[in-house]
Design a protein around this motif. Structure first.
Motif, PDB file in Angstrom:
ATOM      1  N   LEU A  62       5.819 -10.554 -57.607  1.00 18.14           N
ATOM      2  CA  LEU A  62       4.996 -11.751 -57.577  1.00 18.14           C
ATOM      3  C   LEU A  62       3.519 -11.361 -57.526  1.00 18.14           C
ATOM      4  CD1 LEU A  62       4.636 -14.842 -57.252  1.00 18.14           C
ATOM      5  CD2 LEU A  62       4.790 -14.470 -54.776  1.00 18.14           C
ATOM      6  N   TYR A  63       2.757 -11.897 -58.489  1.00 20.62           N
ATOM      7  CA  TYR A  63       1.314 -11.664 -58.494  1.00 20.62           C
ATOM      8  C   TYR A  63       0.535 -12.915 -58.118  1.00 20.62           C
ATOM      9  CZ  TYR A  63       1.900  -6.970 -60.076  1.00 20.62           C
ATOM     10  OH  TYR A  63       2.250  -5.640 -60.111  1.00 20.62           O
ATOM     11  N   GLY A  64       1.234 -13.976 -57.750  1.00 18.97           N
ATOM     12  CA  GLY A  64       0.582 -15.194 -57.289  1.00 18.97           C
ATOM     13  C   GLY A  64       0.536 -16.251 -58.370  1.00 18.97           C
ATOM     14  N   GLY A  65      -0.494 -17.081 -58.277  1.00 17.90           N
ATOM     15  CA  GLY A  65      -0.680 -18.172 -59.221  1.00 17.90           C
ATOM     16  C   GLY A  65      -1.672 -17.812 -60.306  1.00 17.90           C
ATOM     17  N   PHE A  66      -2.098 -18.838 -61.032  1.00 17.74           N
ATOM     18  CA  PHE A  66      -3.011 -18.609 -62.149  1.00 17.74           C
ATOM     19  C   PHE A  66      -4.307 -17.953 -61.704  1.00 17.74           C
ATOM     20  CE2 PHE A  66      -6.694 -20.152 -64.577  1.00 17.74           C
ATOM     21  CZ  PHE A  66      -6.487 -19.387 -65.712  1.00 17.74           C
ATOM     22  N   GLU A  67      -4.919 -18.459 -60.648  1.00 19.24           N
ATOM     23  CA  GLU A  67      -6.206 -17.902 -60.228  1.00 19.24           C
ATOM     24  C   GLU A  67      -6.078 -16.439 -59.814  1.00 19.24           C
ATOM     25  OE1 GLU A  67      -7.509 -20.752 -57.302  1.00 19.24           O
ATOM     26  OE2 GLU A  67      -8.562 -21.923 -58.828  1.00 19.24           O
ATOM     27  N   ASP A  68      -4.963 -16.082 -59.201  1.00 21.75           N
ATOM     28  CA  ASP A  68      -4.739 -14.683 -58.818  1.00 21.75           C
ATOM     29  C   ASP A  68      -4.649 -13.787 -60.053  1.00 21.75           C
ATOM     30  OD1 ASP A  68      -4.444 -15.256 -55.961  1.00 21.75           O
ATOM     31  OD2 ASP A  68      -2.553 -16.191 -56.551  1.00 21.75           O
ATOM     32  N   VAL A  69      -3.902 -14.247 -61.040  1.00 15.94           N
ATOM     33  CA  VAL A  69      -3.733 -13.458 -62.260  1.00 15.94           C
ATOM     34  C   VAL A  69      -5.026 -13.442 -63.070  1.00 15.94           C
ATOM     35  CG1 VAL A  69      -2.448 -13.333 -64.436  1.00 15.94           C
ATOM     36  CG2 VAL A  69      -1.249 -13.788 -62.300  1.00 15.94           C
ATOM     37  N   GLN A  70      -5.760 -14.537 -63.040  1.00 15.82           N
ATOM     38  CA  GLN A  70      -7.048 -14.597 -63.732  1.00 15.82           C
ATOM     39  C   GLN A  70      -8.025 -13.584 -63.119  1.00 15.82           C
ATOM     40  OE1 GLN A  70      -9.397 -18.196 -63.192  1.00 15.82           O
ATOM     41  NE2 GLN A  70      -9.886 -18.186 -65.379  1.00 15.82           N
ATOM     42  N   LYS A  71      -8.008 -13.444 -61.799  1.00  8.76           N
ATOM     43  CA  LYS A  71      -8.865 -12.454 -61.134  1.00  8.76           C
ATOM     44  C   LYS A  71      -8.466 -11.037 -61.539  1.00  8.76           C
ATOM     45  CE  LYS A  71      -9.925 -15.283 -57.125  1.00  8.76           C
ATOM     46  NZ  LYS A  71      -9.677 -15.502 -55.688  1.00  8.76           N
ATOM     47  N   LEU A  72      -7.158 -10.781 -61.627  1.00 10.07           N
ATOM     48  CA  LEU A  72      -6.701  -9.466 -62.101  1.00 10.07           C
ATOM     49  C   LEU A  72      -7.207  -9.203 -63.508  1.00 10.07           C
ATOM     50  CD1 LEU A  72      -2.967  -9.397 -60.914  1.00 10.07           C
ATOM     51  CD2 LEU A  72      -4.835  -7.960 -60.074  1.00 10.07           C
ATOM     52  N   ASP A  73      -7.150 -10.229 -64.342  1.00  9.12           N
ATOM     53  CA  ASP A  73      -7.610 -10.077 -65.726  1.00  9.12           C
ATOM     54  C   ASP A  73      -9.110  -9.798 -65.773  1.00  9.12           C
ATOM     55  OD1 ASP A  73      -7.209 -10.059 -68.532  1.00  9.12           O
ATOM     56  OD2 ASP A  73      -7.907 -12.138 -68.669  1.00  9.12           O
ATOM     57  N   ALA A  74      -9.877 -10.531 -64.993  1.00  3.81           N
ATOM     58  CA  ALA A  74     -11.328 -10.336 -64.963  1.00  3.81           C
ATOM     59  C   ALA A  74     -11.705  -8.947 -64.469  1.00  3.81           C
ATOM     60  CB  ALA A  74     -11.994 -11.406 -64.098  1.00  3.81           C
ATOM     61  N   ALA A  75     -10.887  -8.394 -63.597  1.00  2.00           N
ATOM     62  CA  ALA A  75     -11.145  -7.050 -63.056  1.00  2.00           C
ATOM     63  C   ALA A  75     -10.589  -5.951 -63.952  1.00  2.00           C
ATOM     64  CB  ALA A  75     -10.535  -6.935 -61.660  1.00  2.00           C
ATOM     65  N   GLY A  76      -9.970  -6.340 -65.071  1.00  2.00           N
ATOM     66  CA  GLY A  76      -9.415  -5.348 -65.987  1.00  2.00           C
ATOM     67  C   GLY A  76      -8.089  -4.761 -65.530  1.00  2.00           C
ATOM     68  N   LYS A  77      -7.442  -5.397 -64.562  1.00  2.00           N
ATOM     69  CA  LYS A  77      -6.201  -4.849 -64.013  1.00  2.00           C
ATOM     70  C   LYS A  77      -4.941  -5.463 -64.630  1.00  2.00           C
ATOM     71  CE  LYS A  77      -8.343  -3.798 -59.585  1.00  2.00           C
ATOM     72  NZ  LYS A  77      -8.351  -4.073 -58.138  1.00  2.00           N
ATOM     73  N   LEU A  78      -5.063  -6.657 -65.202  1.00  2.00           N
ATOM     74  CA  LEU A  78      -3.888  -7.321 -65.748  1.00  2.00           C
ATOM     75  C   LEU A  78      -3.323  -6.575 -66.941  1.00  2.00           C
ATOM     76  CD1 LEU A  78      -1.908  -9.668 -65.672  1.00  2.00           C
ATOM     77  CD2 LEU A  78      -3.509 -10.974 -67.084  1.00  2.00           C
ATOM     78  N   ASP A  79      -4.179  -6.142 -67.839  1.00  2.00           N
ATOM     79  CA  ASP A  79      -3.702  -5.433 -69.031  1.00  2.00           C
ATOM     80  C   ASP A  79      -2.910  -4.187 -68.668  1.00  2.00           C
ATOM     81  OD1 ASP A  79      -4.732  -7.331 -70.757  1.00  2.00           O
ATOM     82  OD2 ASP A  79      -6.603  -6.237 -71.094  1.00  2.00           O
ATOM     83  N   LYS A  80      -3.300  -3.521 -67.603  1.00  2.00           N
ATOM     84  CA  LYS A  80      -2.556  -2.324 -67.162  1.00  2.00           C
ATOM     85  C   LYS A  80      -1.157  -2.701 -66.706  1.00  2.00           C
ATOM     86  CE  LYS A  80      -6.775   0.021 -65.849  1.00  2.00           C
ATOM     87  NZ  LYS A  80      -7.631   0.493 -64.744  1.00  2.00           N
ATOM     88  N   LEU A  81      -1.016  -3.867 -66.085  1.00  2.00           N
ATOM     89  CA  LEU A  81       0.309  -4.313 -65.643  1.00  2.00           C
ATOM     90  C   LEU A  81       1.191  -4.715 -66.818  1.00  2.00           C
ATOM     91  CD1 LEU A  81      -0.748  -6.588 -62.657  1.00  2.00           C
ATOM     92  CD2 LEU A  81       0.326  -4.347 -62.518  1.00  2.00           C
ATOM     93  N   LEU A  82       0.561  -5.057 -67.921  1.00  2.00           N
ATOM     94  CA  LEU A  82       1.285  -5.571 -69.071  1.00  2.00           C
ATOM     95  C   LEU A  82       1.621  -4.502 -70.108  1.00  2.00           C
ATOM     96  CD1 LEU A  82      -0.694  -8.904 -69.503  1.00  2.00           C
ATOM     97  CD2 LEU A  82       1.513  -8.563 -68.374  1.00  2.00           C
ATOM     98  N   THR A  83       1.303  -3.248 -69.817  1.00  2.00           N
ATOM     99  CA  THR A  83       1.621  -2.186 -70.787  1.00  2.00           C
ATOM    100  C   THR A  83       2.862  -1.439 -70.391  1.00  2.00           C
ATOM    101  OG1 THR A  83       0.149  -0.653 -69.622  1.00  2.00           O
ATOM    102  CG2 THR A  83      -0.756  -1.850 -71.513  1.00  2.00           C
TER     103      THR A  83
END
Length: 83
Positions: A62-83
């Motif tokens: 669980l990474y939380g809700g939209f705002e949590d995932v949006q923050k990960l994306d803004a920090a450049g961390k979401l793409d790493k989770l998606l590879t």
């Protein structure tokens, strides 16, 4: 490809935004709408301790809700989770 599951409801703007974020990134996801599924909704609340949607899981974490995932994306961390 990562396993992404998004628990949603029909009238949730954050759910729409979360789905759009993953679609924009070309990431397929499984949507589980809990509008008419009380047993799944209660199970999810018990599992996560959260009473809001969306609830976004990537590879069963669980990474939380939209705002949590949006923050990960803004920090450049979401793409790493998606590879």
């Amino acid at each position: 490809m990562p396993k992404v599951v998004i628990y949603t409801t029909s009238h949730c703007p954050y759910c729409v935004a979360a789905k759009k974020l993953f679609a924009t990134k070309g990431i397929s996801f499984k949507e589980i709408n809990v509008d008419d599924d009380d047993s799944t909704w209660h199970w999810l609340q018990k599992k996560t301790g959260l009473a809001t949607v969306p609830q976004i899981f990537i590879n069963d974490v669980l990474y939380g809700g939209f705002e949590d995932v949006q923050k990960l994306d803004a920090a450049g961390k979401l793409d790493k989770l998606l590879t």
